[in-house]
Design an enzyme around this catalytic site. Structure first.
Site, PDB file in Angstrom:
ATOM      1  N   LYS A 288       0.864  -1.189   0.000  1.00 51.10           N
ATOM      2  CA  LYS A 288       0.000   0.000   0.000  1.00 51.10           C
ATOM      3  C   LYS A 288       0.903   1.243   0.000  1.00 51.10           C
ATOM      4  CE  LYS A 288      -4.311   1.635   2.053  1.00 51.10           C
ATOM      5  NZ  LYS A 288      -5.403   1.330   3.009  1.00 51.10           N
ATOM      6  N   GLU A 373     -19.476  -4.364  10.745  1.00 50.74           N
ATOM      7  CA  GLU A 373     -20.399  -3.505  11.500  1.00 50.74           C
ATOM      8  C   GLU A 373     -21.456  -4.337  12.230  1.00 50.74           C
ATOM      9  OE1 GLU A 373     -19.337  -2.937   8.447  1.00 50.74           O
ATOM     10  OE2 GLU A 373     -18.360  -0.979   8.572  1.00 50.74           O
ATOM     11  N   ARG A 401     -25.275  -0.977   7.796  1.00 54.54           N
ATOM     12  CA  ARG A 401     -24.981  -2.405   7.680  1.00 54.54           C
ATOM     13  C   ARG A 401     -25.509  -3.187   8.883  1.00 54.54           C
ATOM     14  NH1 ARG A 401     -20.322  -3.996   4.274  1.00 54.54           N
ATOM     15  NH2 ARG A 401     -21.013  -3.294   2.203  1.00 54.54           N
TER      16      ARG A 401
HETATM   17  C1  LIG Z   1     -18.906  -1.137   5.075  1.00 58.90           C
HETATM   18  C2  LIG Z   1     -17.652  -0.293   5.129  1.00 58.90           C
HETATM   19  N1  LIG Z   1     -17.008  -0.158   6.299  1.00 58.90           N
HETATM   20  C3  LIG Z   1     -15.886   0.605   6.379  1.00 58.90           C
HETATM   21  C4  LIG Z   1     -15.414   1.250   5.272  1.00 58.90           C
HETATM   22  C5  LIG Z   1     -14.218   2.156   5.367  1.00 58.90           C
HETATM   23  N2  LIG Z   1     -13.060   1.634   4.619  1.00 58.90           N
HETATM   24  C6  LIG Z   1     -12.755   2.068   3.425  1.00 58.90           C
HETATM   25  S1  LIG Z   1     -11.403   1.332   2.795  1.00 58.90           S
HETATM   26  C7  LIG Z   1     -11.210   0.416   4.215  1.00 58.90           C
HETATM   27  C8  LIG Z   1     -10.080  -0.545   4.355  1.00 58.90           C
HETATM   28  C9  LIG Z   1     -10.114  -1.529   3.247  1.00 58.90           C
HETATM   29  O1  LIG Z   1      -8.977  -2.371   3.367  1.00 58.90           O
HETATM   30  P1  LIG Z   1      -8.589  -3.236   2.105  1.00 58.90           P
HETATM   31  O2  LIG Z   1      -9.797  -3.893   1.580  1.00 58.90           O
HETATM   32  O3  LIG Z   1      -7.472  -4.087   2.528  1.00 58.90           O
HETATM   33  O4  LIG Z   1      -8.148  -2.170   1.022  1.00 58.90           O
HETATM   34  P2  LIG Z   1      -6.769  -1.346   0.942  1.00 58.90           P
HETATM   35  O5  LIG Z   1      -7.097   0.036   1.435  1.00 58.90           O
HETATM   36  O6  LIG Z   1      -5.770  -2.042   1.773  1.00 58.90           O
HETATM   37  O7  LIG Z   1      -6.417  -1.361  -0.519  1.00 58.90           O
HETATM   38  C10 LIG Z   1     -12.212   0.696   5.103  1.00 58.90           C
HETATM   39  C11 LIG Z   1     -12.342   0.083   6.444  1.00 58.90           C
HETATM   40  C12 LIG Z   1     -16.128   1.090   4.067  1.00 58.90           C
HETATM   41  N3  LIG Z   1     -15.746   1.731   2.929  1.00 58.90           N
HETATM   42  N4  LIG Z   1     -17.225   0.314   4.022  1.00 58.90           N
END
Ligand SMILES: Cc1ncc(C[n+]2csc(CCOP(=O)(O)OP(=O)(O)O)c2C)c(N)n1
Ligand SMILES: CC(=O)[C@@H](O)[C@H](O)COP(=O)(O)O
Ligand SMILES: [Mg+2]
Length: 631
Positions: A288, A373, A401
């Site tokens: 990342k 959630e 959610r």
């Molecule tokens: C239902 C929901 N909960 C929380 C989020 C906030 N959120 C956005 S990106 C993320 C982390 C995602 O991690 P990953 O899938 O590993 O993607 P990366 O950023 O590492 O590429 C979160 C928690 C969201 N978008 N949707």
């Protein structure tokens, strides 16, 4: 062709010639690393000016190129998960020259949107939906007899959500052609949590796998012409000797882990996968923030950024007062100091919800449950059953959610859970997917809930105290960003439940303001000589106050930053109706449509919740009948 006179474009000779993946697929493979460098540099350049999501997109530059190079998009469907990493995808699919409008009014969205491009096969923003959507598309293709590849790209954080496993569970049990690509960068927004994350780490660092890999590297070190065999040999040996993975147990053909920045290996593997039938699960390892040192070093900080200096990475912060989030974080730590029963829960939004300090000071009372959630809310219910006092910090739109958990597990049992609902109302550049437009409407009908909306920073802290001390489920919903700058008195007492207050005495018209709408209401009242009430509680309403206002005024106006449908204004209307009181009312709030990304103040103006809009709405409705401003 690139304009030679644009100095930046001399560094984008390849990228400027790509207006769609068709152009990309014409490039000889050996030029792709050059393209990746141009794309990465352009991405940094763009986001340094607009702000937005950066680290995730940097991590998938090669993967995005390889996917559009190998698969025949948009005929083959590419479904991104969350979509915050899809800026390289947008740049390669015809939106390079619109990136400067990113997340701005009238500009392109920060997430894939079906209405924005045929290459955006599914609208995302909330996590963990890609596999379900991709499976739906795959089943549709099968049903229609269409031959097309369907590819879901999901991050390791998103994979930890229940919904992702619901989809894997379903997909793995069928005879279906589907590709799931796990983009494993060992990060969520925060460092990853949970057993799935630990499992993935074991897959990557399995002693056997690592030693074999090192052994093969040494064995082939003296034969560079055979170096490429390492990748192929690894796959072969690993498949034979490694125990089957969780994903194979679920019915997927697991391939990987492979290096997600090695274009040659990615393309070779994707070509192999493309021609295989059935459910395929490709485990790709990326970094990342790749290629931008500040983001590589601090992927949490550079997950979502304000504009920044593209050379140093220095974020350009607009100095402001404390945000509501920071007020919550401060209150939480102060309360935890004095009450050992307090525990705090976040579904993967530690930094965004203001829990960083709490997590450091009270690690044993802090639970980041990952992107879960539903689990977060029912975990809180379990904790409350045993006499602890859980505080769930959750964004309003992500709270959607966990609706049944709120009703069935918390409110129906009248459990003592405090919900700090952040990002309530419009949220600006993240747009419609992240707007907290509905929490008043979906929480209000639930018996046993107390629902508060603070008008300013000090009230926010007082309401958190009120909710925490209330011996049942209570919600405080507050907006993204800062308030009007009210001084905070940490010693201020809790509020009497269900009590609002008159903030200005006027005549003929009474404005009932909920939450941060109090500020504009007071300004409007100066123009219209209106009475203003700071309602504070959406549930229970201050009925006596409302009856008094109805009794002494000709017109009632309610204002809230929530959907009008089912919101606080509806509650007031229901209360009056229940008493048989007939009153001329106007309910101002969010209309029955989705509000596009823009700056928050632009969004308020769009829906008529700015000063001018409120005044004109009131005059329009009451004009022709003793225009209140003539009072
Ligand atoms: C239902 C929901 N909960 C929380 C989020 C906030 N959120 C956005 S990106 C993320 C982390 C995602 O991690 P990953 O899938 O590993 O993607 P990366 O950023 O590492 O590429 C979160 C928690 C969201 N978008 N949707
Ligand atoms: C992609 C995602 O869902 C989060 O990064 C979200 O954009 C954070 O929102 P805030 O910037 O309001 O914390
Ligand atoms: Mg990740």
């Amino acid at each position: 062709m690139p304009q030679r006179n644009d100095p930046a474009s001399t560094h984008r000779l390849l990228l400027d010639a790509i207006d769609s993946p068709v152009d990309l697929r014409r490039l000889p493979e050996h030029r792709l690393p050059e393209l990746a460098a141009e794309l990465r540099s352009f991405l940094i350049e763009c986001v340094s000016k607009t702000g937005g999501h950066l680290a995730a997109g940097l991590g998938v530059v090669e993967l995005t190129i390889a996917l559009h190079y190998v698969f025949n998009t948009p005929h083959d469907r590419l479904v991104w998960d969350v979509g915050h990493q899809a800026y390289p995808h947008k740049i390669l699919t015809g939106r390079r020259d619109r990136m400067h409008t990113l997340r701005q009014k009238g500009g392109i969205s920060g997430f894939p949107r079906r209405s924005e491009s045929e290459y955006d096969t599914f609208g995302v923003g909330h996590s963990s939906t890609s596999i379900s959507a991709a499976l739906g598309m795959a089943l549709a293709a099968k049903q229609k007899g269409e031959r097309r590849q369907i590819i879901a790209v999901i991050g390791d954080g998103a994979l930890g959500a229940g919904m992702a496993f619901e989809a894997l569970n379903h997909a793995g049990s069928m005879d279906i052609d589907l590709v799931v690509i796990l983009n494993d960068n060992k990060m969520s927004i925060s460092p990853p949590v949970g057993a799935i994350s630990n499992y993935l780490a074991r897959l990557l660092s399995g002693k056997f796998y690592t030693s074999m890999r090192e052994g093969s590297k040494q064995a082939l070190a003296g034969m560079p012409q055979l170096r490429h065999l390492v990748g192929r040999w690894e796959e072969h040996v690993k498949g034979m000797l490694m125990p089957s993975t969780l994903f194979e147990e679920l019915g997927f053909n697991y391939i990987g882990p492979i290096d997600g920045h090695d274009l040659d290996g990615l393309i070779r593997t994707l070509r192999n996968i493309r021609d295989m039938p059935g459910q395929r699960f490709l485990h790709v390892v990326t970094k990342k923030g790749r290629g931008f040192k500040p983001a590589e070093g601090e992927p949490v900080t550079y997950h979502g950024v304000t504009p920044f200096d593209k050379h140093t990475g220095q974020l350009i912060k607009t100095a402001t007062g404390p945000t509501y989030t920071q007020i919550f974080g401060g209150w939480l730590c102060d309360t935890a100091e004095s009450d050992p029963r307090l525990v705090a829960i976040t579904p993967a939004m530690c930094e965004g919800s203001g829990l960083t300090a709490f997590a450091k000071r009270f690690p044993e009372r802090y639970f980041d449950v990952g992107i879960a959630e539903q689990h977060a809310v029912t975990l809180a219910a379990g904790l409350a059953c045993e006499g602890l006092k859980p505080v769930v910090a959750i964004y309003s739109s992500f709270f959607q959610r966990a609706y049944d958990q709120l009703v069935h597990d918390v409110a129906l049992q009248n459990l003592d859970v405090t919900f700090a609902v952040d990002r309530a109302g419009l949220v600006g550049p993240d747009g419609a997917t992240h707007a907290g437009s509905f929490d008043l409407s979906f929480c209000r009908p639930i018996p046993n809930l107390v629902i508060m909306a603070p008008a300013d920073e000090n009230e926010c802290r007082r309401m958190l105290k009120t909710a925490y001390e209330y011996p049942g489920p209570a919600i405080v919903r507050y907006p993204r960003g800062t308030g009007p700058g009210a001084p905070i008195d940490p010693q201020a007492p809790a509020l009497p439940i269900g009590q609002g207050e008159i903030r200005r005495q006027g005549s003929r018209i009474a404005i009932l303001a909920f939450g941060p709408m109090l500020q504009p209401a007071l300004e409007v009242a100066e123009v219209l000589d209106a009475t203003v009430a700071n309602m504070r509680f959406v549930k229970p309403l201050d009925a006596a106050l409302i009856w008094d206002l109805a009794d002494r005024h000709e017109f009632l106006v309610t204002i809230e930053e929530n959907a009008i449908a089912g919101g606080a204004g509806s509650a007031v209307a229901e209360l009056l109706a229940a008493q048989g009181i007939v009153k001329r009312c106007l309910h101002l709030g969010l209309p029955d449509r989705y509000i596009e990304h823009a700056e928050h103040h632009e969004q308020l103006a769009d829906v008529g919740l700015d000063i001018r809009g409120i005044i004109s709405s009131i005059q329009e409705v009451f004009t022709g009948q003793n225009n209140p401003s003539d009072a």
